[in-house]
Design an enzyme around this catalytic site. Structure first.
Site, PDB file in Angstrom:
ATOM      1  CE1 TYR A   1      -3.635   2.545   0.525  1.00  0.00           C
ATOM      2  CE2 TYR A   1      -2.512   3.211   2.533  1.00  0.00           C
ATOM      3  CZ  TYR A   1      -3.491   3.424   1.576  1.00  0.00           C
ATOM      4  OH  TYR A   1      -4.327   4.513   1.686  1.00  0.00           O
TER       5      TYR A   1
ATOM      6  CG  ASP B   1       5.577   3.690   1.014  1.00  0.00           C
ATOM      7  OD1 ASP B   1       5.863   4.200   2.111  1.00  0.00           O
ATOM      8  OD2 ASP B   1       4.408   3.521   0.615  1.00  0.00           O
TER       9      ASP B   1
ATOM     10  CE  LYS C   1       0.983   4.761   8.119  1.00  0.00           C
ATOM     11  NZ  LYS C   1      -0.111   3.945   8.419  1.00  0.00           N
TER      12      LYS C   1
HETATM   13  N1  PLP Z   1       2.657   4.004   2.469  1.00  0.00           N
HETATM   14  C1  PLP Z   1       2.512   3.055   3.401  1.00  0.00           C
HETATM   15  C2  PLP Z   1       3.493   1.915   3.463  1.00  0.00           C
HETATM   16  C3  PLP Z   1       1.453   3.118   4.318  1.00  0.00           C
HETATM   17  O1  PLP Z   1       1.302   2.161   5.236  1.00  0.00           O
HETATM   18  C4  PLP Z   1       0.572   4.224   4.238  1.00  0.00           C
HETATM   19  C5  PLP Z   1      -0.560   4.333   5.181  1.00  0.00           C
HETATM   20  O2  PLP Z   1      -0.939   3.405   5.854  1.00  0.00           O
HETATM   21  C6  PLP Z   1       0.769   5.179   3.246  1.00  0.00           C
HETATM   22  C7  PLP Z   1       1.815   5.053   2.384  1.00  0.00           C
HETATM   23  C8  PLP Z   1      -0.157   6.357   3.150  1.00  0.00           C
HETATM   24  O3  PLP Z   1       0.083   7.197   4.201  1.00  0.00           O
HETATM   25  P1  PLP Z   1      -1.060   8.223   4.690  1.00  0.00           P
HETATM   26  O4  PLP Z   1      -2.156   7.409   5.280  1.00  0.00           O
HETATM   27  O5  PLP Z   1      -0.337   9.064   5.696  1.00  0.00           O
HETATM   28  O6  PLP Z   1      -1.492   8.984   3.499  1.00  0.00           O
END
Ligand code: PLP
Length: 438
Positions: A150, A247, A275
């Site tokens: 994700y 990511d 996060k």
């Molecule tokens: N990338 C990863 C690995 C994530 O777990 C998340 C959110 O859970 C995101 C991107 C997206 O982040 P946000 O919810 O702060 O937009």
């Protein structure tokens, strides 16, 4: 400990009922609404490892806001830093502020791939910016992502996160309303499959703008990367001069201040962090090679536009500076990793003691219990077939005994610096009891 279920309507139920009138599904996201699968719940306070509901029920929190809370809820030094920043002004929104430079310098020092950095407020923004930078650099449209990873909610990447079994190998949009052209330009491959990546580069190499991955995919609990897979992806993208995006929205600052890139010794071209960077405050960043980032240094009439009214918001940056400094100064990762090992070992013993078919997976401060499946999962396909019903029963049983995590069988538990051996013992006692009743 939460109150026994009675026939009386709880305050949580009243709030959620009101919420359902004015907020779709009664929560800010569908994923948050899933908490109601084990009973309506409205929280009004958090401190350390504890979440408290409007009814005064207390839970040990293993959800931690989907992962940002690495130091514990309400970590005093971080909140104090944010309060001080508020006192000096929340948003100037022009020029630069010293805090931006201070946090940027820390990211450059700590994360091997980062030479320059732009701030934003969420992981989704960070991955969006990274892809735009990569498309501008290559002049190409297509990106490659991996099933089960994700990267946020936007159309470029909300593809094949949880594809159905008959949708493997093709781009599966996760939402209605997505732009078909965006989905078509997002290629997918199984995680840990270097040959599939090589094959896609043979076929589409000239059209690829980026490869994006969670170096340790936690969106499906935990897939541990094979070292040779990460190295193959690095080699193939470097040979083709296609930016590799890590990511690290979950892994960065939760697993290590140097990210998974530091842990596995594979340096991408672009990195997204969010996060745990801010221990719960809205702060995120895209960073990477200077030649990629500097494309955004124009005047909004030239080069790549990276924009955002609240980008570099000062309370968020103050929280980030303090969170980073705490993680570097204290043995936060050592504590949560050791504790994670103990939870995993304890849960594995309990599954074996009770003869329950299932597995415990995870890495450092993250773990998941998956029922009805065994072995270490290598890719998304290995997650398919888990027993969702049993997980719901487990989550409900644990919640009744004062331990909260989202009842989504594909998600994960998180630990923070505030969790301790007492929490561990109470959790394992409760799990023993719940497993005995499954
Ligand atoms: N990338 C990863 C690995 C994530 O777990 C998340 C959110 O859970 C995101 C991107 C997206 O982040 P946000 O919810 O702060 O937009």
């Amino acid at each position: 400990m939460n109150s026994e279920t009675t026939n009386e309507t709880t305050e949580s139920e009243r709030i959620v009922e009101r919420a359902r009138e004015v907020i779709p599904g009664g929560a800010q996201t569908g994923l948050r609404a899933q908490a109601y699968d084990t009973g309506e719940v409205a929280f009004e306070r958090s401190k350390g490892a504890t979440l408290t509901t409007v009814d005064g029920d207390e839970y040990t929190d293993y959800h931690l806001g989907f992962g940002p809370i690495i130091l514990g809820h309400g970590y005093e030094a971080v909140d104090e830093a944010a309060r001080n920043a508020i006192d000096d002004g929340v948003l100037y929104g022009t020029g630069t502020a010293p805090l931006e430079v201070e946090v940027a310098e820390r990211l450059v020092d700590l994360l091997p791939s980062i030479e320059q950095v732009n701030f934003c407020n969420s992981g989704s923004e960070a991955t969006y910016h990274a892809i735009r930078l990569a498309r501008a650099y290559t002049g190409n449209d297509k990106i490659l992502k991996f099933e089960g990873c994700y990267h946020g909610w936007h159309d470029y990447v909300d593809v094949s996160v949880y594809p159905p079994e008959d949708g493997l190998g093709e781009g599966h949009p996760e939402s209605e309303g997505m732009l078909p052209a965006a989905v078509e330009n997002t290629l997918v491959a199984p995680f840990n499959d270097g040959e599939a990546v090589e094959e896609i580069f043979r076929e589409h190499g000239d059209d690829l703008a980026a490869v994006i991955l969670e170096p340790v995919p936690h969106s499906v609990g935990c897939l541990l990367p094979r070292q040779e897979f990460l190295e193959t992806v690095r080699d193939v993208t470097a040979d083709a001069d296609v930016p590799l995006i890590f990511d690290e929205v979950i892994t960065g600052f939760r697993h290590s201040p140097h990210g998974a890139q530091g842990e596995f010794g594979v340096t991408p071209d672009l990195t997204c962090v969010a996060k745990a960077l801010g221990n719960g405050y809205p702060v995120a960043a895209v960073g990477g090679r200077e030649d990629l980032l500097s494309q955004a240094g124009g005047d909004n009439k030239s080069g790549v536009v990276i924009s955002g009214t609240y980008s570099g918001n000062l309370p968020g940056l103050a929280a980030a500076r303090e969170t980073i400094d705490t993680i570097v100064a204290e043995d936060v990762q050592g504590h949560v990793s050791d504790l994670g090992d103990e939870y995993r070992a304890g849960l594995r013993d309990l599954l074996a003691d009770h003869g329950i078919d299932g597995r415990v997976i995870g890495h450092r401060s993250i773990f998941s219990v998956q029922f009805g499946v065994t072995g270490e999962p290598e890719n998304y396909e290995d997650i398919l077939g888990l027993d969702e019903e049993r997980f719901h029963e487990f989550a409900a049983g644990m919640r009744n005994r004062g331990h909260f995590f989202t009842p989504n069988p594909y998600k994960r538990h998180h630990l923070s610096f505030a969790h301790d051996e007492e929490n561990l013992a109470a959790y394992l006692d409760a799990a023993d009891d719940v497993f005995g009743n499954l």
